[in-house]
Design a protein around this motif. Structure first.
Motif, PDB file in Angstrom:
ATOM      1  N   SER A 224     -12.379   7.049 -10.591  1.00 61.48           N
ATOM      2  CA  SER A 224     -11.293   8.024 -10.486  1.00 61.48           C
ATOM      3  C   SER A 224     -11.385   8.885  -9.232  1.00 61.48           C
ATOM      4  O   SER A 224     -10.706   9.889  -9.137  1.00 61.48           O
ATOM      5  N   ALA A 226     -11.055   9.935  -5.145  1.00 61.24           N
ATOM      6  CA  ALA A 226      -9.902   9.903  -4.232  1.00 61.24           C
ATOM      7  C   ALA A 226      -9.787   8.554  -3.525  1.00 61.24           C
ATOM      8  O   ALA A 226      -8.679   8.010  -3.348  1.00 61.24           O
ATOM      9  N   SER A 229      -8.265   6.112  -5.989  1.00 65.74           N
ATOM     10  CA  SER A 229      -6.873   6.424  -6.296  1.00 65.74           C
ATOM     11  C   SER A 229      -5.951   5.986  -5.163  1.00 65.74           C
ATOM     12  O   SER A 229      -4.878   5.426  -5.402  1.00 65.74           O
ATOM     13  N   THR A 232      -5.687   2.043  -5.319  1.00 65.17           N
ATOM     14  CA  THR A 232      -4.889   1.450  -6.407  1.00 65.17           C
ATOM     15  C   THR A 232      -3.404   1.645  -6.158  1.00 65.17           C
ATOM     16  O   THR A 232      -2.585   0.896  -6.676  1.00 65.17           O
ATOM     17  N   ALA A 233      -3.046   2.637  -5.360  1.00 62.88           N
ATOM     18  CA  ALA A 233      -1.639   2.892  -5.096  1.00 62.88           C
ATOM     19  C   ALA A 233      -1.064   1.862  -4.125  1.00 62.88           C
ATOM     20  O   ALA A 233       0.155   1.687  -4.066  1.00 62.88           O
ATOM     21  N   ASN A 240      -6.032  -4.916  -8.396  1.00 66.98           N
ATOM     22  CA  ASN A 240      -6.447  -3.773  -9.231  1.00 66.98           C
ATOM     23  C   ASN A 240      -7.198  -4.221 -10.472  1.00 66.98           C
ATOM     24  O   ASN A 240      -8.139  -3.555 -10.905  1.00 66.98           O
TER      25      ASN A 240
END
Lengths: 396, 127
Positions: A224, A226, A229, A232-233, A240
């Motif tokens: 989780s 930065a 994150s 995964t975007a 993923n």
């Protein structure tokens, strides 16, 4: 007995009672251990991290990686049945020192050679895993991260058997275990082992110890931070699915030895973890030679971790490659190091240790280092890092 | 209680005279004082008594287990804090150790040869 002990500014106060182990009433025995330790890295934009154990903060020098306090109560109900509860405080991945139960189990002796234990135990994947926080018992400030970083899990919630038998002049311990484990990961991530099982064999003579162990488990892993994150975007869904989820499987294997004749200390271990997905597969080894001069033991340690398979080998569109490679490097602890250290047993219950390490990360790994600032700007890859560690270990 | 060979540098492993423990092998003694078992081979539970930290205790562990004081303490801290073993009960003095061994059923301890009295029986001499 009431005893107050001051260690480097931290006051450790405990009450300790000991009564006959054969008395009718349960007897309670309190004891404890602790380390006040600091590390300083010679590069201001990165910090040393013990993945899954401490918090990637910004302090320098950093007291987070090694400082620990444990208080233990042993309750003896009958000569065959007892209970152990150990509360442990050390910096968590969330950055607090909230005490937690590191041991909480009931032990029952089924026969002189056979003991069953159930509750919260320590994960015994590698040779020194079940004493990872008990730094007083080890020569180093901490067991080498090139091997012990391969397993960040500490608790085993489950059951184990300790079978001990004598073969000629050697003690053989057979130690099968079964259970589950959980750790939080910075910041809101988590890792979980389910249907975890394994077995260890330890052969001990007066001077020599030989260890082999193997464990396997289902793995759930949710990152989780930065870096994750952001990734995964932008990467495709199928990539993923390789990076995090609840369909992983991990194996941990190790073989190690120790020779200690009172003057010379030799310790070596090889360990391997194999992951199906979410985390990489890697192996590591360390080798230590020390020599005791009365109460002082200088030592040298060589260690190396090598990646066998990255988290994913999926290909992504070229513009995304730096991001994926950056992520994979941040999860790759490959590095090699040489450490010069000394342990000084200053009193019966205290040891002072100093270590100087020279570590080289690879061009595809962060090793056991983490950016202090923005991970998009700071890159721990391909660095030669010097680190100083000082620690005071006590038992009481 | 003294035998012709007893001398001050000898350490005796002792139990209560007429108590439940009349025999002890060296292997059993070593495994007991290394925390690898808590009973004799026949299942008799044992309560171990340690002397206070000092030269006699250091000599006892060196003679029985081959470990020097630093090795012994590191070893026992691992045994205790991994929850594998409970350390021996530590007596404040050799006199108190003798009293505990003489009066606690199943107790085993060690004393300098010249400290053992008629309430105790020698199980194993170490020198």
């Amino acid at each position: 007995m009431i005893k107050a002990l001051r260690a480097g500014g931290i006051a450790l106060v405990m009450a300790c009672t000991a009564t006959s182990t054969l008395a009718d009433a349960p007897s309670i025995h309190l004891s404890g251990f602790g380390t006040l330790g600091m590390v300083a890295v010679n590069q201001s934009d990165i910090r040393f991290i013990r993945v899954g154990l401490d918090h990637p903060g910004a302090e320098s020098p950093d007291f987070g990686p090694d400082t620990v306090l444990g208080i233990q109560g042993n309750v003896v109900f009958t000569p065959r049945t007892s209970m152990v509860v150990q509360l442990l405080s050390r910096e968590s991945p969330q950055g607090d020192y909230t005490p937690r139960a590191s041991l909480a189990f009931v032990s029952h002796s089924l026969a002189p050679e056979l003991t069953v234990r159930a509750g919260r135990l320590r994960i015994p994947f590698f040779m020194l895993s079940d004493s990872l926080d008990i730094n007083y018992a080890n020569p180093w400030i901490r067991p080498p991260v090139e091997v012990y970083g391969l397993n960040p899990f500490s608790d085993l919630d489950g059951i184990d058997l300790l079978f001990r038998t004598r073969i000629a002049n050697a003690d053989l311990e057979i130690h099968p275990y079964l259970g589950r484990s959980y750790i939080p990961i910075h910041r809101d991530g988590k890792a979980r082992l389910d249907r975890l099982m394994g077995v260890n064999l330890t052969l001990t003579t007066e001077r020599f110890t030989l260890f082999v162990g193997h464990g396997e488990s289902d793995l759930t892993l949710k990152w989780s931070d930065a870096n994750f994150s952001l990734l995964t975007a932008i990467v495709p869904t199928e990539v993923n699915r390789e990076l995090s989820g609840n369909d992983g499987y991990a194996t941990f294997s190790s073989a190690g030895f120790q020779w200690d004749d009172g003057r010379w200390l030799l310790v070596g271990e090889y360990a391997r973890r194999v992951n199906r997905r979410y985390a990489n597969s890697a192996h590591g080894w360390h080798f230590t030679v020390g020599h005791r001069f009365e109460n002082v033991m200088p030592y040298v340690t060589l260690a190396r971790q090598t990646e066998d398979r990255p988290i994913t080998t999926a290909s992504v569109p070229a513009p995304l490659e730096p991001y994926l490679n950056g992520f994979l490097a941040s999860r790759n602890m490959a590095q090699h190091s040489i450490t010069l250290g000394a342990r000084w047993d200053v009193r019966r219950d205290a040891a002072l240790k100093v270590e100087l390490s020279h570590t080289q990360t690879r061009n595809d790994s962060w090793g056991s280092y983490f950016p202090r600032g923005n991970p998009a700007i700071t890159d721990p890859r391909d660095r030669a890092i010097n680190m100083l560690g000082v620690a005071l270990d006590v038992t009481f | 209680m003294s035998s012709p060979s007893a001398n001050a540098s000898e350490v005796l492993i002792v139990s209560a005279r007429n108590g439940p423990i009349a025999k002890l092998t060296r292997d059993e003694a070593e495994q007991l004082f290394l925390g690898r078992r808590t009973t004799l081979s026949d299942g008799t539970p044992v309560a171990l008594i340690d002397l206070p930290a000092g030269p006699v205790r250091d000599r006892f562990y060196l003679l029985l287990t081959g470990k020097n004081p630093i090795q012994t303490r590191a070893y026992w801290s691992r045994q205790v804090f991994t929850g594998r073993a409970q350390p021996p009960r530590e007596a404040p003095s050799a006199e108190q150790a003798g009293n505990w061994i003489a009066t606690t059923p199943g107790a085993i301890g060690y004393l300098p040869a010249d400290h053992a009295d008629s309430r105790l029986q020698a199980l194993l001499p170490l020198r």
